[in-house]
Scaffold this motif. Structure first.
Motif, PDB file in Angstrom:
ATOM      1  N   ILE A 147       0.873  -1.172   0.000  1.00 29.57           N
ATOM      2  CA  ILE A 147       0.000   0.000   0.000  1.00 29.57           C
ATOM      3  C   ILE A 147       0.908   1.219   0.000  1.00 29.57           C
ATOM      4  O   ILE A 147       1.659   1.440   0.949  1.00 29.57           O
ATOM      5  CB  ILE A 147      -0.914   0.028   1.237  1.00 29.57           C
ATOM      6  N   ALA A 148       0.872   1.993  -1.077  1.00 34.62           N
ATOM      7  CA  ALA A 148       1.769   3.138  -1.221  1.00 34.62           C
ATOM      8  C   ALA A 148       1.004   4.441  -1.066  1.00 34.62           C
ATOM      9  O   ALA A 148      -0.040   4.641  -1.700  1.00 34.62           O
ATOM     10  CB  ALA A 148       2.449   3.102  -2.583  1.00 34.62           C
ATOM     11  N   LEU A 149       1.529   5.334  -0.238  1.00 38.27           N
ATOM     12  CA  LEU A 149       0.941   6.649  -0.017  1.00 38.27           C
ATOM     13  C   LEU A 149       1.978   7.695  -0.412  1.00 38.27           C
ATOM     14  O   LEU A 149       3.119   7.658   0.063  1.00 38.27           O
ATOM     15  CB  LEU A 149       0.557   6.826   1.451  1.00 38.27           C
ATOM     16  N   GLY A 150       1.591   8.628  -1.286  1.00 39.65           N
ATOM     17  CA  GLY A 150       2.554   9.602  -1.785  1.00 39.65           C
ATOM     18  C   GLY A 150       2.146  11.037  -1.544  1.00 39.65           C
ATOM     19  O   GLY A 150       0.955  11.371  -1.528  1.00 39.65           O
ATOM     20  N   LYS A 151       3.152  11.883  -1.368  1.00 41.02           N
ATOM     21  CA  LYS A 151       2.958  13.334  -1.294  1.00 41.02           C
ATOM     22  C   LYS A 151       3.647  13.945  -2.504  1.00 41.02           C
ATOM     23  O   LYS A 151       4.802  13.627  -2.793  1.00 41.02           O
ATOM     24  CB  LYS A 151       3.548  13.897   0.003  1.00 41.02           C
ATOM     25  N   THR A 152       2.929  14.812  -3.209  1.00 37.44           N
ATOM     26  CA  THR A 152       3.460  15.368  -4.447  1.00 37.44           C
ATOM     27  C   THR A 152       3.724  16.869  -4.390  1.00 37.44           C
ATOM     28  O   THR A 152       4.367  17.410  -5.279  1.00 37.44           O
ATOM     29  CB  THR A 152       2.482  15.094  -5.616  1.00 37.44           C
ATOM     30  N   ALA A 153       3.240  17.542  -3.371  1.00 36.39           N
ATOM     31  CA  ALA A 153       3.472  18.981  -3.272  1.00 36.39           C
ATOM     32  C   ALA A 153       4.960  19.262  -3.098  1.00 36.39           C
ATOM     33  O   ALA A 153       5.701  18.448  -2.530  1.00 36.39           O
ATOM     34  CB  ALA A 153       2.686  19.559  -2.093  1.00 36.39           C
ATOM     35  N   ALA A 154       5.416  20.414  -3.593  1.00 35.48           N
ATOM     36  CA  ALA A 154       6.831  20.762  -3.521  1.00 35.48           C
ATOM     37  C   ALA A 154       7.341  20.703  -2.083  1.00 35.48           C
ATOM     38  O   ALA A 154       6.734  21.273  -1.172  1.00 35.48           O
ATOM     39  CB  ALA A 154       7.050  22.170  -4.095  1.00 35.48           C
TER      40      ALA A 154
END
Length: 280
Positions: free
Chosen positions: A136-143
């Protein structure tokens, strides 16, 4: 609302959803309610079969779907996949905890993680059987976004409950242990890639390069100097007729996907053969 209340409310709906098609989406909804994330995916790896994407938020790039690249065999180079299959590590991990030095310069990272826009990733690795598992992968994409210590601690705290639910849900999907072990075949193909054209040491260097290791870590792993690593890599690139790690990466993928009825050995043997002439 306190995290415990949020977790309790979602848990009440997740328990009866195990075994149902709505379970993956409900699980992601719970995790999003507890920890702010921009992206999520759930990939199930059965005992012997290729990965099954249970939940994914599609990313379209100039080169096409990142999921398409992943499913073609790139998952073999994923640090989460390697942690579960090679190192038998399970729990909650950030990508930076599992990836080798130089990983962000690898073509795999550029093709998968950077195209997804990830600044930070935190994921669950949960065993479902002897060789099966769920990522289960959780990602943050904000700079400059990253998972805070509080968020990581919360994910660690709920891990036992999430693991129990996932094991109950996916244990029913393992299928038969008979037949062809497709994942084992792909592992063999990766280990043997280039061996028909390269020396044993050159093959080892290329394999580590594909996994995202830097020149220094390749040298450390093989107990040779960095200059020797560079020389082996230069000779291997010349023999394979590639000039960059990007070309090497896609040569591996193309040869893997072109293999028909793979029975072992270097996939380049069949890939580089000229097409048979039609009989007239």
């Amino acid at each position: 609302m306190p995290a415990l209340d949020v977790f309790s409310q979602h848990l009440a709906g997740l328990i009866p959803a195990t075994g149902q098609s709505t379970f993956p989406a409900q699980l992601v909804a719970m995790l999003r309610a507890l920890v702010p994330v921009d992206d999520a995916s759930i990939i199930f790896y059965p005992e012997r079969d290729l990965p099954v994407v249970e939940y994914f938020e599609e990313h379209e790039t100039a080169g096409g779907s990142t999921l398409d690249v992943f499913a073609k065999g790139a998952f073999l180079l994923d640090p989460y996949y390697l942690a579960a299959t090679r190192d038998r590590q399970f729990g909650v991990f950030r990508l930076r905890e599992l990836s080798p030095s130089g990983f962000k310069d690898s073509e795999y990272y550029k093709t998968w993680y950077r195209n997804c826009g990830y600044q930070d990733e935190c994921g669950f690795l949960i065993p479902t059987s002897e060789q099966g598992f769920v990522n289960i992968a959780l990602g943050k994409t904000a700079a400059r976004a990253s998972f805070t210590q509080r968020e990581r601690k919360l994910l660690q705290d709920i891990h036992p409950s999430v693991a129990a639910l996932c094991q109950q849900h996916w244990a029913q999907s393992e299928g038969s242990k008979d037949g062809v072990d497709l994942r084992a075949q792909l592992h063999s193909a990766l280990e043997s890639f280039g061996s028909s054209l390269l020396t044993e040491r050159e093959t080892q260097v290329i394999n580590l390069v594909l996994h995202g290791h830097s020149t220094k870590t390749v040298a450390d792993k093989l107990s040779i100097s960095m200059e020797t690593v560079k020389l082996h890599r230069k000779h291997a690139y010349a023999k394979l007729e590639v000039s960059s790690q990007a070309e090497l990466f896609y040569l591996f993928l193309d040869s893997l996907m072109s293999a028909k009825d793979y029975a072992g050995g270097d996939t380049l043997v069949a890939y580089l053969q000229p097409p048979a002439r039609s009989q007239t």
